[in-house]
Motif scaffolding. Structure first.
Motif, mmCIF file in Angstrom:
data_model
loop_
_atom_site.group_PDB
_atom_site.id
_atom_site.type_symbol
_atom_site.label_atom_id
_atom_site.label_comp_id
_atom_site.label_asym_id
_atom_site.label_seq_id
_atom_site.Cartn_x
_atom_site.Cartn_y
_atom_site.Cartn_z
ATOM 1 N N MET A 277 0.843 -1.205 0.000
ATOM 2 C CA MET A 277 0.000 0.000 0.000
ATOM 3 C C MET A 277 0.877 1.254 0.000
ATOM 4 N N PHE A 278 1.917 1.212 0.844
ATOM 5 C CA PHE A 278 2.763 2.401 0.973
ATOM 6 C C PHE A 278 3.656 2.595 -0.257
ATOM 7 N N ILE A 279 4.033 1.485 -0.876
ATOM 8 C CA ILE A 279 4.823 1.615 -2.107
ATOM 9 C C ILE A 279 3.959 2.273 -3.190
ATOM 10 N N PHE A 280 2.750 1.753 -3.340
ATOM 11 C CA PHE A 280 1.845 2.337 -4.337
ATOM 12 C C PHE A 280 1.626 3.825 -4.061
ATOM 13 N N HIS A 281 1.424 4.150 -2.800
ATOM 14 C CA HIS A 281 1.114 5.534 -2.472
ATOM 15 C C HIS A 281 2.301 6.445 -2.763
ATOM 16 N N LEU A 282 3.489 5.954 -2.442
ATOM 17 C CA LEU A 282 4.697 6.733 -2.712
ATOM 18 C C LEU A 282 4.878 6.948 -4.216
ATOM 19 N N GLN A 283 4.651 5.874 -4.953
ATOM 20 C CA GLN A 283 4.806 6.002 -6.410
ATOM 21 C C GLN A 283 3.766 6.974 -6.964
ATOM 22 N N TYR A 284 2.589 6.936 -6.378
ATOM 23 C CA TYR A 284 1.498 7.799 -6.832
ATOM 24 C C TYR A 284 1.798 9.268 -6.530
ATOM 25 N N THR A 285 2.311 9.526 -5.313
ATOM 26 C CA THR A 285 2.521 10.916 -4.909
ATOM 27 C C THR A 285 3.901 11.430 -5.330
ATOM 28 N N ARG A 286 4.949 10.677 -4.960
ATOM 29 C CA ARG A 286 6.305 11.199 -5.174
ATOM 30 C C ARG A 286 6.757 11.089 -6.621
ATOM 31 N N TYR A 287 6.405 9.960 -7.268
ATOM 32 C CA TYR A 287 6.881 9.764 -8.637
ATOM 33 C C TYR A 287 5.804 10.104 -9.677
ATOM 34 N N THR A 291 -1.596 7.509 -13.369
ATOM 35 C CA THR A 291 -2.498 6.616 -14.109
ATOM 36 C C THR A 291 -2.196 5.160 -13.794
ATOM 37 N N ALA A 292 -0.902 4.799 -13.884
ATOM 38 C CA ALA A 292 -0.530 3.387 -13.704
ATOM 39 C C ALA A 292 -0.876 2.864 -12.315
ATOM 40 N N ILE A 293 -0.644 3.659 -11.290
ATOM 41 C CA ILE A 293 -0.828 3.149 -9.926
ATOM 42 C C ILE A 293 -2.304 2.887 -9.598
ATOM 43 N N PRO A 294 -3.215 3.838 -9.876
ATOM 44 C CA PRO A 294 -4.626 3.510 -9.604
ATOM 45 C C PRO A 294 -5.084 2.251 -10.346
ATOM 46 N N GLU A 295 -4.561 2.020 -11.532
ATOM 47 C CA GLU A 295 -4.912 0.806 -12.288
ATOM 48 C C GLU A 295 -4.471 -0.436 -11.529
ATOM 49 N N ARG A 296 -3.208 -0.428 -11.085
ATOM 50 C CA ARG A 296 -2.667 -1.595 -10.359
ATOM 51 C C ARG A 296 -3.390 -1.764 -9.029
ATOM 52 N N TYR A 297 -3.652 -0.639 -8.386
ATOM 53 C CA TYR A 297 -4.323 -0.678 -7.077
ATOM 54 C C TYR A 297 -5.702 -1.320 -7.196
ATOM 55 N N LYS A 298 -6.373 -1.002 -8.270
ATOM 56 C CA LYS A 298 -7.723 -1.534 -8.508
ATOM 57 C C LYS A 298 -7.710 -3.067 -8.497
ATOM 58 N N GLY A 299 -6.612 -3.646 -8.952
ATOM 59 C CA GLY A 299 -6.521 -5.106 -9.053
ATOM 60 C C GLY A 299 -6.268 -5.814 -7.728
ATOM 61 N N LEU A 300 -6.008 -5.056 -6.665
ATOM 62 C CA LEU A 300 -5.703 -5.708 -5.376
ATOM 63 C C LEU A 300 -6.972 -6.303 -4.768
ATOM 64 N N LYS A 301 -6.806 -7.464 -4.126
ATOM 65 C CA LYS A 301 -7.971 -8.124 -3.526
ATOM 66 C C LYS A 301 -8.467 -7.368 -2.303
#
Ligand code: SF4
Ligand code: SF4
Length: 335
Positions: A277-287, A291-301
């Motif tokens: 979760m924190f990796i995704f969030h960092l990639q979303y905010t810092r990097y 677009t890519a991160i919300p897509e990947r996040y959507k796939g999480l169970k």
């Protein structure tokens, strides 16, 4: 490659050695390739743990036949004599070795841990018996709580101390490192790359290498990590003022309270993959991967919004991160 003396253990080890925590993310086959390549490149010290799921097993499977080429360190979270004795035997069998060079008490986090380890019937007794029996050669301690590690080093019972140290976390510099050096206790640096979040590997590792006597164990799980991590040892140059400023700027941007991806917080009561979760969030905010991160996040169970706020994860986080609060932010930004 240069070797550094690991305090009173007298082990001469490569200053950039092998952190085997991320081995658990590799397949069995990939792990073999990385471990063998590390030995081929001259790394002679491997640090793992009972807690790193199948990391010990991968070491036993792939490089037990090259045992004379490396020093082996592992660790256990056991706090009682009985549990520690059992773990030592499991480590020996799993890594297919007759002895372990360094066995450490893993992550002494709070006073109760420390008291349990040192009490009659505590884990230290099992380690001393194992040392007398030749099963292990040296006893060490690891943790993130600097005050407890200072206390531990002062007892004279430990030949090494393992602690996080990098451009963001420099708390050990003040008292722990000078004390350890004065008592000839070897210093092993965990998280030299801030759990993989410090982006400039060259600068981050040169920052460690320029400190006398430190041995760093960056985690490695891909072949390119070996080359990348060993590059600063070749024709080593201390940081210039400009490079130091660049590293400080990155440290300031990360701040002291970021997730190091150590994974101690999991399993979560409802199955949230907290570090992810924190990796995704960092990639979303810092990097700015908007677009890519919300897509990947959507796939999480299981998503951050499913946290029931039981707090179990926070009790296990060595950095005392406010995981529940942070997950609320993740849920707000990513759903
Ligand atoms: S507080 Fe939330 S994230 Fe932490 S263990 Fe409980 S449910 Fe999982
Ligand atoms: S939240 Fe804490 S325990 Fe979990 S991975 Fe991050 S730093 Fe480690």
């Amino acid at each position: 490659m240069e070797k550094r003396r690991l305090g009173r253990t007298e082990l001469m080890v490569t200053p950039i050695s092998f952190g085997a925590l991320p081995m658990q993310r590799c397949t069995m086959e990939e792990a073999g390739e990385v471990l063998k390549a590390a030995l081929d490149a001259g790394i002679n010290f491997i640090d793992t743990a009972r807690a790193y799921t199948d990391s010990e097993e991968k070491i036993g499977r792939h490089i037990a036949n090259r045992r004379s080429e490396y020093y082996l360190a592992t660790k256990s979270m056991a706090r009682t004599k009985e549990a520690m004795a059992k773990d030592i035997d499991i480590s020996l069998a799993t890594m297919k070795t007759e002895y372990i060079d360094l066995y450490q008490i893993h992550n002494v986090k709070v006073e109760q841990d420390w008291a349990a380890v040192m009490a009659p019937g505590g884990a230290l007794e099992a380690l001393k018996e194992a040392r007398a029996a030749g099963k292990i050669r040296h006893i060490g301690i690891t943790g993130h709580n600097i005050d407890l590690l200072v206390k531990a080093v002062k007892t004279g019972e430990f030949s090494t101390v393992q602690v996080p140290f990098n451009c963001v976390e420099q708390g050990a510099m003040k008292e722990l490192f000078p004390l350890a050096k004065s008592l000839d206790v070897g210093i092993i640096v965990m998280k030299p790359l801030g759990g993989g979040l410090i982006s400039n590997v060259d600068l981050a590792l040169r920052f460690i290498l320029e400190q006398d006597g430190l041995v760093a164990i960056p985690g490695m799980d891909r072949l390119e990590h070996i080359e990348q991590n060993l590059a600063p040892t070749k024709d080593f140059k201390p940081l210039s003022a400009e490079e130091r400023a660049k590293l400080s700027a990155e440290a300031a941007e990360l701040g002291p309270n970021f997730c190091r991806r150590c994974g101690y917080c999991v399993p979560c009561a409802v199955g949230i993959d907290i570090p992810q979760m924190f990796i995704f969030h960092l990639q979303y905010t810092r990097y700015d991967m908007k677009t890519a991160i919300p897509e990947r996040y959507k796939g999480l169970k299981v998503k951050a919004s499913e946290c029931i706020e039981c707090g179990e994860c926070e009790a296990r986080c060595p950095y005392n991160l406010p995981i529940r609060e942070r997950l609320k932010q993740v849920a707000k930004d990513l759903g």
